[in-house]
Design a protein around this motif. Structure first.
Motif, PDB file in Angstrom:
ATOM      1  N   CYS A   1       4.691   2.162  -7.730  1.00 51.06           N
ATOM      2  CA  CYS A   1       3.431   1.733  -7.089  1.00 51.06           C
ATOM      3  C   CYS A   1       3.494   2.032  -5.594  1.00 51.06           C
ATOM      4  CB  CYS A   1       3.179   0.251  -7.309  1.00 51.06           C
ATOM      5  SG  CYS A   1       1.662  -0.328  -6.509  1.00 51.06           S
ATOM      6  N   VAL A   2       2.587   2.859  -5.147  1.00 52.47           N
ATOM      7  CA  VAL A   2       2.606   3.313  -3.758  1.00 52.47           C
ATOM      8  C   VAL A   2       2.346   2.186  -2.769  1.00 52.47           C
ATOM      9  CG1 VAL A   2       0.163   3.952  -3.653  1.00 52.47           C
ATOM     10  CG2 VAL A   2       1.826   5.198  -2.256  1.00 52.47           C
ATOM     11  N   PHE A   3       1.634   1.139  -3.212  1.00 55.01           N
ATOM     12  CA  PHE A   3       1.359   0.021  -2.302  1.00 55.01           C
ATOM     13  C   PHE A   3       2.650  -0.658  -1.853  1.00 55.01           C
ATOM     14  CE2 PHE A   3      -2.727   0.305  -4.572  1.00 55.01           C
ATOM     15  CZ  PHE A   3      -3.587   0.360  -3.488  1.00 55.01           C
ATOM     16  N   TRP A   4       3.669  -0.640  -2.720  1.00 56.23           N
ATOM     17  CA  TRP A   4       4.918  -1.323  -2.399  1.00 56.23           C
ATOM     18  C   TRP A   4       6.007  -0.373  -1.927  1.00 56.23           C
ATOM     19  CZ3 TRP A   4       4.462  -6.440  -2.167  1.00 56.23           C
ATOM     20  CH2 TRP A   4       3.363  -7.011  -2.824  1.00 56.23           C
ATOM     21  N   THR A   5       5.912   0.903  -2.295  1.00 54.37           N
ATOM     22  CA  THR A   5       6.929   1.859  -1.864  1.00 54.37           C
ATOM     23  C   THR A   5       6.615   2.476  -0.508  1.00 54.37           C
ATOM     24  OG1 THR A   5       5.795   3.662  -3.060  1.00 54.37           O
ATOM     25  CG2 THR A   5       7.509   2.440  -4.247  1.00 54.37           C
ATOM     26  N   LYS A   6       5.356   2.526  -0.151  1.00 60.66           N
ATOM     27  CA  LYS A   6       4.966   3.189   1.097  1.00 60.66           C
ATOM     28  C   LYS A   6       4.499   2.207   2.166  1.00 60.66           C
ATOM     29  CE  LYS A   6       1.964   6.863   2.875  1.00 60.66           C
ATOM     30  NZ  LYS A   6       0.927   7.882   2.542  1.00 60.66           N
ATOM     31  N   PHE A   7       3.926   1.057   1.756  1.00 60.49           N
ATOM     32  CA  PHE A   7       3.350   0.119   2.723  1.00 60.49           C
ATOM     33  C   PHE A   7       4.102  -1.210   2.678  1.00 60.49           C
ATOM     34  CE2 PHE A   7      -0.037   2.982   1.367  1.00 60.49           C
ATOM     35  CZ  PHE A   7      -0.519   3.449   2.574  1.00 60.49           C
ATOM     36  N   ALA A   8       5.042  -1.379   3.571  1.00 55.68           N
ATOM     37  CA  ALA A   8       5.797  -2.634   3.644  1.00 55.68           C
ATOM     38  C   ALA A   8       4.861  -3.748   4.110  1.00 55.68           C
ATOM     39  CB  ALA A   8       6.960  -2.495   4.611  1.00 55.68           C
ATOM     40  N   PRO A   9       4.797  -4.858   3.370  1.00 54.00           N
ATOM     41  CA  PRO A   9       3.862  -5.934   3.719  1.00 54.00           C
ATOM     42  C   PRO A   9       4.027  -6.491   5.120  1.00 54.00           C
ATOM     43  CG  PRO A   9       4.740  -6.263   1.509  1.00 54.00           C
ATOM     44  CD  PRO A   9       5.533  -5.145   2.129  1.00 54.00           C
TER      45      PRO A   9
ATOM     46  N   HIS B   1      -0.273  -2.379  -9.842  1.00 50.56           N
ATOM     47  CA  HIS B   1      -0.149  -2.613  -8.397  1.00 50.56           C
ATOM     48  C   HIS B   1       0.514  -3.950  -8.062  1.00 50.56           C
ATOM     49  CE1 HIS B   1      -2.688   0.853  -8.449  1.00 50.56           C
ATOM     50  NE2 HIS B   1      -3.737   0.185  -8.870  1.00 50.56           N
ATOM     51  N   GLN B   2       1.396  -4.410  -8.942  1.00 51.53           N
ATOM     52  CA  GLN B   2       2.204  -5.592  -8.663  1.00 51.53           C
ATOM     53  C   GLN B   2       3.486  -5.165  -7.962  1.00 51.53           C
ATOM     54  OE1 GLN B   2       1.136  -8.634  -9.226  1.00 51.53           O
ATOM     55  NE2 GLN B   2      -0.662  -8.172 -10.524  1.00 51.53           N
ATOM     56  N   GLU B   3       4.164  -6.109  -7.354  1.00 47.92           N
ATOM     57  CA  GLU B   3       5.377  -5.786  -6.600  1.00 47.92           C
ATOM     58  C   GLU B   3       6.436  -5.141  -7.485  1.00 47.92           C
ATOM     59  OE1 GLU B   3       8.352  -7.843  -3.306  1.00 47.92           O
ATOM     60  OE2 GLU B   3       6.894  -9.076  -4.396  1.00 47.92           O
ATOM     61  N   ASP B   4       6.469  -5.519  -8.759  1.00 50.73           N
ATOM     62  CA  ASP B   4       7.468  -4.952  -9.667  1.00 50.73           C
ATOM     63  C   ASP B   4       6.937  -3.771 -10.466  1.00 50.73           C
ATOM     64  OD1 ASP B   4       5.686  -6.329 -11.227  1.00 50.73           O
ATOM     65  OD2 ASP B   4       7.188  -7.487 -12.330  1.00 50.73           O
ATOM     66  N   SER B   5       5.755  -3.251 -10.100  1.00 46.10           N
ATOM     67  CA  SER B   5       5.191  -2.098 -10.805  1.00 46.10           C
ATOM     68  C   SER B   5       5.945  -0.837 -10.391  1.00 46.10           C
ATOM     69  CB  SER B   5       3.699  -1.950 -10.486  1.00 46.10           C
ATOM     70  OG  SER B   5       2.951  -3.064 -10.949  1.00 46.10           O
ATOM     71  N   LYS B   6       6.507  -0.132 -11.368  1.00 47.93           N
ATOM     72  CA  LYS B   6       7.315   1.055 -11.077  1.00 47.93           C
ATOM     73  C   LYS B   6       6.446   2.164 -10.479  1.00 47.93           C
ATOM     74  CE  LYS B   6      10.622   4.221 -13.205  1.00 47.93           C
ATOM     75  NZ  LYS B   6      11.308   4.625 -14.475  1.00 47.93           N
TER      76      LYS B   6
END
Length: 318
Positions: free
Chosen positions: A278-286, A271-276
């Protein structure tokens, strides 16, 4: 007769009889104190009087609705310190010490683990200077099922200005319930309980030290019967540490994140920003409204995960 344990001292217990309100002392029969099992403050028990000695004995233990515990890693067992608590009241300060979201998320993790409903109380609101977005914090917390209240322990007549709930609503929330108050040192826990109890019980409290940290004075667990509510006070459950939680189990204490993480491409996603994938970064823009809420929780989770992963689980002191 049915009673509740208010204090414990080795094998002797101070209990309150439900039907009369009388406080009595009782011992437990041997099979209730088997190795690995124990009676704790908050337990509902059955009492019987021994006719030969007139002594009261605890002969039965009711099933617990909730347990406050830590995992003793080296012994692979659960150490229960109290039971049957209805509310976990997370007390936070907006001034001296300043508000810290991370402390709240740690206690929310414990509330999830223990199966106790959390509420959050913002104290010292008469000193609030808008240095954080309290409405945002209310929104993120209430999405997690935690009602929020604003108070000033030293000014009981303080009326809420930012949130919908203040002292009167808090009193209604805790009425006839058993609560445990948790919070960072110096947030005004003792003063808040004193005010809520209308002075019916003056908790021991020390002055805030110059470094801004309070001192604890209680050394045993007990239930304190106050004006219309009950609180469990125990020195064994004040720590912010989650060292007894295994790293791979931590996300289960963040059920909102666990649900989202189930959509990550890989089950071992970090769940890191560079994790391939990872839905937290692909679906939820900070920087989006929804993303800000999600990432506020993810940030707390990642910080705690790094902490509990710092050294081998089997080496831990708990």
């Amino acid at each position: 007769m049915r009673a509740r344990i208010y204090k414990s001292d080795k094998r002797q217990f101070e209990c309150k009889v439900e039907s009369t309100g009388e406080m009595v002392k009782a011992n437990a029969i041997g099979n209730l104190l088997k190795k690995g099992e124990t009676l704790v403050v908050g337990d509902w028990v059955g009492l019987e009087r021994i006719s030969e000695t007139n002594e009261l004995m605890i002969t039965s233990l009711e099933e617990r609705e909730s347990e406050i515990f830590r995992i003793i890693v080296r012994e692979q067992r659960k150490k229960v310190t109290a039971s049957n608590c209805d509310l976990l009241i997370i007390l936070t300060s907006v001034s001296k010490p300043k508000f810290k979201r991370g402390f709240i998320d740690r206690f929310l993790a414990r509330a999830s683990q223990w199966g106790i409903r959390p509420i959050v109380v913002f104290n010292k609101m008469d000193e609030f200077d808008d240095d954080f977005d309290i409405k945002f914090e209310e929104k993120r917390l209430e999405q997690l099922g935690a009602k929020c209240f604003e108070v000033s322990a030293l000014k009981p007549d303080y009326k809420p200005q930012y949130l919908e709930r203040g002292y009167e609503e808090l009193k209604e929330e805790i009425h006839n319930r058993t609560s445990i108050f948790l919070g960072q040192s110096g947030v005004g826990k003792s003063e808040t309980i004193n005010t809520l109890s209308n002075g019916s019980y003056k908790l021991k409290t020390n002055e805030i030290a110059r470094v801004g940290k309070g001192s604890h004075t209680t050394t045993w667990s007990e239930i304190i019967d106050l004006d219309g509510f009950y609180t469990i006070d125990s020195p064994g459950i004040r720590s912010f540490s989650l060292e007894d939680v295994a790293p791979d189990e931590l996300i289960s204490l963040f059920p909102d994140l666990e649900e989202i993480a189930s959509d990550c491409k890989f089950s071992n996603c970090e769940h890191q920003e560079d994790s391939k994938g990872c839905v937290f970064w692909t679906k939820f823009a900070p920087d989006s409204e929804e993303g800000e809420l999600v990432h506020s929780r993810l940030d707390s989770y990642l910080r705690i995960y790094e902490e509990v992963s710092a050294f081998p689980f089997w080496q831990r002191k708990y």
